[in-house]
Design a protein around this motif. Structure first.
Motif, PDB file in Angstrom:
ATOM      1  N   UNK A 142     -65.944  30.531 -97.900  1.00 33.63           N
ATOM      2  CA  UNK A 142     -65.519  29.441 -96.728  1.00 33.63           C
ATOM      3  C   UNK A 142     -64.899  28.301 -97.344  1.00 33.63           C
ATOM      4  N   UNK A 143     -63.514  28.033 -96.956  1.00 32.09           N
ATOM      5  CA  UNK A 143     -63.021  26.655 -97.565  1.00 32.09           C
ATOM      6  C   UNK A 143     -62.348  26.177 -96.262  1.00 32.09           C
ATOM      7  N   UNK A 164     -75.816  18.023 -86.456  1.00 31.98           N
ATOM      8  CA  UNK A 164     -76.161  19.236 -86.975  1.00 31.98           C
ATOM      9  C   UNK A 164     -75.213  20.434 -86.811  1.00 31.98           C
ATOM     10  N   UNK A 165     -74.663  21.110 -88.005  1.00 29.35           N
ATOM     11  CA  UNK A 165     -73.661  22.160 -88.105  1.00 29.35           C
ATOM     12  C   UNK A 165     -74.167  23.245 -88.878  1.00 29.35           C
ATOM     13  N   UNK A 166     -73.849  24.426 -88.093  1.00 31.92           N
ATOM     14  CA  UNK A 166     -74.246  25.568 -88.991  1.00 31.92           C
ATOM     15  C   UNK A 166     -73.122  26.487 -89.463  1.00 31.92           C
ATOM     16  N   UNK A 167     -73.484  26.962 -90.551  1.00 33.56           N
ATOM     17  CA  UNK A 167     -72.548  27.663 -91.487  1.00 33.56           C
ATOM     18  C   UNK A 167     -72.782  29.140 -91.294  1.00 33.56           C
ATOM     19  N   UNK A 168     -71.295  29.718 -91.358  1.00 34.88           N
ATOM     20  CA  UNK A 168     -71.395  31.167 -91.786  1.00 34.88           C
ATOM     21  C   UNK A 168     -69.951  31.210 -92.379  1.00 34.88           C
ATOM     22  N   UNK A 169     -69.861  32.658 -92.912  1.00 33.88           N
ATOM     23  CA  UNK A 169     -68.362  32.975 -93.367  1.00 33.88           C
ATOM     24  C   UNK A 169     -67.369  33.072 -92.538  1.00 33.88           C
ATOM     25  N   UNK A 171     -77.406  27.928 -94.099  1.00 32.08           N
ATOM     26  CA  UNK A 171     -77.014  26.758 -94.262  1.00 32.08           C
ATOM     27  C   UNK A 171     -76.496  25.894 -93.207  1.00 32.08           C
ATOM     28  N   UNK A 172     -76.985  24.616 -93.474  1.00 30.66           N
ATOM     29  CA  UNK A 172     -76.715  23.529 -92.239  1.00 30.66           C
ATOM     30  C   UNK A 172     -76.055  22.380 -93.018  1.00 30.66           C
ATOM     31  N   UNK A 173     -75.080  21.821 -92.327  1.00 27.30           N
ATOM     32  CA  UNK A 173     -74.323  20.645 -92.790  1.00 27.30           C
ATOM     33  C   UNK A 173     -74.897  19.434 -91.730  1.00 27.30           C
TER      34      UNK A 173
END
Length: 437
Positions: free
Chosen positions: A310-311, A354-359, A341-343
């Motif tokens: 991801x970019x 709180x931000x959730x990451x995925x492809x 992965x969380x940001x």
């Protein structure tokens, strides 16, 4: 004795046959689950979504449990770390790197102030605890050293000093998971920028010593090295980030820098935060000073697959937040239980996202409100009990817990303090830039 040994061998052989007879059908069924049951992929996805959803619910339920008392000399809380738990014990301390050139140590549960360390006239950058001893704390210094203090001792003098070379100004550092190697990154001086390494063995022995470098890497970055992060479980792997936009992964077991450089990833912007993620931590991610996010899968280096997961050029545009109130990113954390992965991001008024990451992209999990009154600059997450510590430009250290209740009657101070560090410390681009359509 020989007869007894024969009996043991026969018993072991019979036990192995018993295990195969009883459990082999079950193992075979599990191995072929995807092939024998047409709804298997759906069941697996639902199970994973349920696990992730439970973790996200816990994160969204975080509430303030404790708030530190404001000191007589308030300062920005720029970085922090929580001590690693000793065997059969809970971690005891949280240490904070402050804009007034000091390291402050608190009790992790009560947030009572315990110790303060300074390195005048040098400026301290970052703070880390040793992994094997929760009373040993490190910080890099602009005077070309990495200093180490022992909280158990009454003295405020460093028990060990890792000295660099005369021109070194250290602005980042880390210690590997075995506590054997310390690495620090420098500002660019003329045309030079360095990753400097030291042998940290014996650091927990409380013996006052000065250590010379083992060696340096000098060719992989051409600007300030803003972040260094060792692999959580492999002591030989380290990743570095720089204002040159490069994120480099090294295997320090190799003989030279050229062979040690495993991967170079380009974020296309100045790097503000880096970390490891994924199963067995085979992924690397970074954030940039203009709020970009990049995520790479290093395990794909020797395959035909693309390593970029991801970019995102600007997370503020990519995450749907009410009133566009995502102003900056603070950092990230990989949650092993959820394999997610969380940001962490926030607003200039102190709200934390709180931000959730995925492809597939980024999504908002929840927002923590009512804690800080200014920009949040640092955080630390304890996965054991889901505790979260945060620090900001309002000089406050907060402890958040799921369902926590703040018992203190003290009101939140509405203050954003001026700091002599503002010109020195790189701050996030918090301007409300126009959104490009």
């Amino acid at each position: 004795l020989s007869f007894s040994l024969q009996q043991d061998v026969i018993a072991g052989f019979l036990y192995a046959i018993f295990i195969l007879v009883v459990f082999h059908p079950v193992v075979d069924l599990i191995d072929n689950f995807n092939l024998t049951y047409k709804y298997a992929p759906l069941i697996i996805i639902i199970f994973e979504m349920t696990a992730v959803g439970k973790i996200e619910e816990q994160l969204a339920s975080l509430r303030i449990a404790k708030r530190s008392m404001l000191s007589e000399e308030p300062a920005y809380l720029l970085d922090m770390d929580v001590s690693k738990a000793a065997q059969s014990e809970s971690p005891r301390f949280v240490a904070v790197s402050c804009s007034n050139k000091s390291i402050k140590v608190y009790n992790r549960e009560t947030l009572h102030f315990l110790r303060e360390y300074r390195s005048c006239p040098g400026i301290l950058n970052g703070v880390r605890f040793a992994h094997a001893c929760d009373s040993i704390v490190f910080s890099a210094c602009s005077d070309g050293t990495v200093k180490c203090w022992d909280i158990r001792l009454a003295t405020r003098k460093a028990v060990q000093i890792f000295s660099g070379y005369p021109s070194n100004v250290f602005i980042s550092f880390d210690i590997n998971c075995s506590d054997l190697i310390v690495c620090a990154g420098t500002e660019k001086v003329e045309k030079d920028t360095f990753l400097v390494f030291w042998d940290a063995r014996g650091v927990t022995n409380c013996t006052s010593t000065t250590n010379e470098p083992l060696g340096v890497y000098s060719e992989s970055h051409n600007d300030d090295i803003t972040k260094i992060c060792f692999h959580p479980i492999k002591p030989n792997l380290v990743v570095s980030g720089s204002t040159d936009g490069l994120v480099n992964v090294f295997d320090i077991n190799k003989d030279n820098e050229n062979d040690a450089l495993i991967a170079t990833c380009n974020s296309d912007s100045s790097v503000s935060f880096i970390g490891w993620s994924g199963k067995d931590y085979k992924q690397v991610y970074c954030m940039t000073h203009d709020e970009g996010f990049c995520w790479w899968d290093i395990a794909q280096l020797d395959t035909e697959e693309a390593i970029t997961l991801l970019h995102v050029l600007d997370v503020r545009d990519a995450v749907c937040v009410e009133n566009n109130s995502l102003h900056y990113l603070v950092g990230g954390l990989y949650h092993e239980k959820a394999e997610k992965l969380f940001l962490i991001g926030g607003t200039s008024t102190g709200n934390i996202h709180l931000i959730s990451c995925s492809a597939d992209g980024l999504s908002l999990v929840g927002t923590l409100c009512g804690g800080h009154s200014a920009t949040v600059r640092s955080f630390c997450w304890n996965l054991t009990d889901e505790s979260l510590w945060t620090g900001g430009e309002d000089a406050q250290l907060l402890l958040w817990k799921p369902g926590g209740v703040e018992r203190s009657l003290a009101k939140k101070a509405s203050m954003k303090i001026p700091s002599s560090m503002q010109k020195r410390v790189r701050v996030h681009n918090s301007s409300f830039k126009s959104r490009k359509k």
